[in-house]
Structures are given as structure tokens and as C-alpha cells.
Design a protein around this motif. Structure first.
Motif, PDB file in Angstrom:
ATOM      1  N   GLY A   4       1.031  -1.407   0.076  1.00 31.97           N
ATOM      2  CA  GLY A   4      -0.499   0.158   0.878  1.00 31.97           C
ATOM      3  C   GLY A   4       0.518   1.512  -0.054  1.00 31.97           C
ATOM      4  N   GLY A   5       0.147   1.978  -1.118  1.00 34.92           N
ATOM      5  CA  GLY A   5       0.979   3.422  -1.201  1.00 34.92           C
ATOM      6  C   GLY A   5       1.051   4.287   0.662  1.00 34.92           C
ATOM      7  N   ASN A   6      -0.220   4.300   2.036  1.00 31.54           N
ATOM      8  CA  ASN A   6      -0.306   4.773   2.234  1.00 31.54           C
ATOM      9  C   ASN A   6       0.737   4.223   3.760  1.00 31.54           C
ATOM     10  N   LEU A   7       1.615   3.395   2.680  1.00 34.49           N
ATOM     11  CA  LEU A   7       2.754   3.171   4.737  1.00 34.49           C
ATOM     12  C   LEU A   7       4.152   3.966   3.523  1.00 34.49           C
ATOM     13  N   HIS A   8       3.671   4.822   2.806  1.00 36.14           N
ATOM     14  CA  HIS A   8       5.325   5.861   2.554  1.00 36.14           C
ATOM     15  C   HIS A   8       5.355   6.515   3.826  1.00 36.14           C
ATOM     16  N   GLU A   9       4.585   6.856   4.792  1.00 35.96           N
ATOM     17  CA  GLU A   9       5.080   7.331   5.863  1.00 35.96           C
ATOM     18  C   GLU A   9       5.751   6.639   7.181  1.00 35.96           C
ATOM     19  N   ALA A  10       4.900   5.723   6.634  1.00 34.73           N
ATOM     20  CA  ALA A  10       4.805   4.535   7.947  1.00 34.73           C
ATOM     21  C   ALA A  10       6.793   3.981   8.305  1.00 34.73           C
ATOM     22  N   PRO A  11       7.399   4.464   9.567  1.00 33.44           N
ATOM     23  CA  PRO A  11       8.666   3.170   9.724  1.00 33.44           C
ATOM     24  C   PRO A  11       8.229   2.097   9.457  1.00 33.44           C
ATOM     25  N   GLU A  12       7.550   0.933   9.562  1.00 36.54           N
ATOM     26  CA  GLU A  12       7.478  -0.421   8.989  1.00 36.54           C
ATOM     27  C   GLU A  12       8.077  -0.343   7.332  1.00 36.54           C
ATOM     28  N   LEU A  13       7.671   0.502   6.314  1.00 34.66           N
ATOM     29  CA  LEU A  13       8.260   0.233   5.270  1.00 34.66           C
ATOM     30  C   LEU A  13       9.689  -0.190   5.067  1.00 34.66           C
ATOM     31  N   ALA A  14      10.481   0.387   5.724  1.00 40.25           N
ATOM     32  CA  ALA A  14      12.015  -0.549   5.680  1.00 40.25           C
ATOM     33  C   ALA A  14      11.920  -1.940   6.015  1.00 40.25           C
ATOM     34  N   ASP A  15      10.937  -2.283   7.056  1.00 43.76           N
ATOM     35  CA  ASP A  15      11.426  -3.433   7.215  1.00 43.76           C
ATOM     36  C   ASP A  15      10.798  -4.247   6.268  1.00 43.76           C
ATOM     37  N   TRP A  16       9.018  -4.006   5.739  1.00 50.47           N
ATOM     38  CA  TRP A  16       8.742  -4.244   4.734  1.00 50.47           C
ATOM     39  C   TRP A  16       9.667  -4.504   3.242  1.00 50.47           C
ATOM     40  N   LEU A  17      10.228  -3.589   2.863  1.00 47.30           N
ATOM     41  CA  LEU A  17      11.292  -3.922   2.197  1.00 47.30           C
ATOM     42  C   LEU A  17      12.678  -4.931   2.134  1.00 47.30           C
ATOM     43  N   GLN A  18      12.812  -4.836   2.988  1.00 48.34           N
ATOM     44  CA  GLN A  18      13.910  -5.567   3.385  1.00 48.34           C
ATOM     45  C   GLN A  18      13.394  -7.076   3.649  1.00 48.34           C
ATOM     46  N   VAL A  19      12.924  -7.066   3.752  1.00 49.11           N
ATOM     47  CA  VAL A  19      11.506  -8.899   3.849  1.00 49.11           C
ATOM     48  C   VAL A  19      10.929  -9.619   2.094  1.00 49.11           C
ATOM     49  N   LEU A  20      10.593  -8.097   1.534  1.00 45.42           N
ATOM     50  CA  LEU A  20      10.252  -8.455   0.604  1.00 45.42           C
ATOM     51  C   LEU A  20      11.467  -8.903  -0.674  1.00 45.42           C
ATOM     52  N   ALA A  21      12.519  -8.156   0.246  1.00 41.10           N
ATOM     53  CA  ALA A  21      13.824  -8.170  -0.832  1.00 41.10           C
ATOM     54  C   ALA A  21      14.366  -9.545  -0.698  1.00 41.10           C
ATOM     55  N   ARG A  22      14.250 -10.129   0.494  1.00 41.25           N
ATOM     56  CA  ARG A  22      15.354 -11.786   1.029  1.00 41.25           C
ATOM     57  C   ARG A  22      13.760 -12.365   0.360  1.00 41.25           C
TER      58      ARG A  22
END
Length: 189
Positions: A4-22
């Protein structure tokens, strides 16, 4: 997986990106439109241009958000069509779908706000023959029936149609569930 684009300001965005990259080689990311789509909505309200133009602009908004995600996490690679997506997956990387080349003018996608990144994620999942679809949202509703979700505004109004056409499991995840999802990917049931 639609992020979701609404995660653009969420601190969890970095966690999601790391998980998705892995999860390279197993996940295709469909970006929401986030603040970029909000700018399209505001411009359309101000200037009154057609839904077809707004639809095209919203697809480009998804691409902007997708490119931002790729810039934030080097393990995410932009991909615009099934062949690009397959090449990225085979390399063990995680593709982020850039939808405009496939969606502009597609006869089975209405050019209106009835279709947003949620429906497009289901459309792409069906086209790719995905095993399941996950939507990462700011919060997760109790009822995950596609019609109930659309009526409550959790997804766009076309989502029930696209979910039915997909016909496989759909999961809703909250923005804070990245560690749980990452653990599930590491040890699938």
C-alpha cells in the motif's frame, strides 16, 4: 503482493522492503499509488479532466512509488511486463511491477477510480498464475470478503470482480506484520 502507498510515511516501510528483497524469486511487488495518486485525485478535482486521463496518471503514480521503493532497497528491481518479471524472479530477485505498459488501454481494466492498485494486483496475479495474493494495508479489517471490503472502502469497488477472476487465496496483512511475514517466508507451512 500489493504494498500500500499509505505506508510511504510508516516506519515499517523499511522492514517490509527488507523482507520483500529477501523473498527474491518468490514475490512480485505491486506498488500502491500513495501520495503520487493523491496528487492525481487532487488535480482531477481541481481541473476536471477525464477519468481516462486520471487512470493513466494514477498508473504512473504507482510507477513513481514503485521506483521509490526500488531506490530505497537495492534488492527490488523494476519490471514492466511478464517477461521482465520472469527474468527478475529467475535471478532470485524481487520485481516491482511498473503497470502502465500493460494497463493503459487494456480492454479488461476500466479507466476509472473504480480500479486502483488493489484490483490491479489481483489482475496481475491472475495473469501471472500466482499461487496467492497478499494486500499490505495500513490496518487490517476483520471481514476479508471482497464485497464487504469494497463496501467498507478498504479496497476499490472493482476488487470483488478481479478477486473472483483470480480465484485463489487472498490475504490481508497489516503494515506492522513484516517480521511475521518474513518468518513465514523463511519457514513456509
Amino acid at each position: 503482493m500489493k504494498l500500500g502507498g499509505n505506508l510511504h510515511e510508516a516506519p515499517e516501510l523499511a522492514d517490509w522492503l527488507q523482507v520483500l528483497a529477501r523473498a527474491g524469486g518468490r514475490i512480485v511487488v505491486v506498488p500502491g499509488g500513495g501520495p503520487f495518486a493523491d496528487a492525481v485525485r487532487a488535480a482531477q478535482a481541481r481541473w476536471g479532466f477525464t477519468d481516462a486521463a486520471a487512470h493513466h496518471m494514477a498508473l504512473l503514480a504507482m510507477e513513481q512509488y514503485g521506483l521509490m521503493l526500488c531506490a530505497l532497497e537495492p534488492g527490488l528491481i523494476p519490471a514492466s511486463d511478464p517477461e521482465d518479471i520472469a527474468r527478475v524472479l529467475v535471478r532470485g530477485r524481487t520485481p516491482v511491477w511498473l503497470p502502465s505498459s500493460l494497463c493503459v488501454g487494456a480492454a479488461d481494466i476500466p479507466e476509472s477510480w473504480s480500479v486502483t492498485s488493489d484490483s490491479l494486483a489481483a489482475w496481475l496475479a491472475a495473469r501471472l498464475g500466482a499461487e496467492a495474493l497478499a494486500l499490505v494495508k495500513h490496518t487490517v479489517p476483520v471481514d476479508i470478503d471482497p464485497r464487504a471490503l469494497a463496501l467498507a472502502g478498504w479496497v476499490d469497488t472493482a476488487f470483488p470482480h478481479f478477486a473472483k477472476a483470480f480465484g485463489k487465496p487472498i490475504h490481508l496483512l497489516g503494515r506492522q506484520e513484516a517480521p511475521v511475514f518474513g518468518e513465514w517466508l523463511a519457514h513456509p507451512v
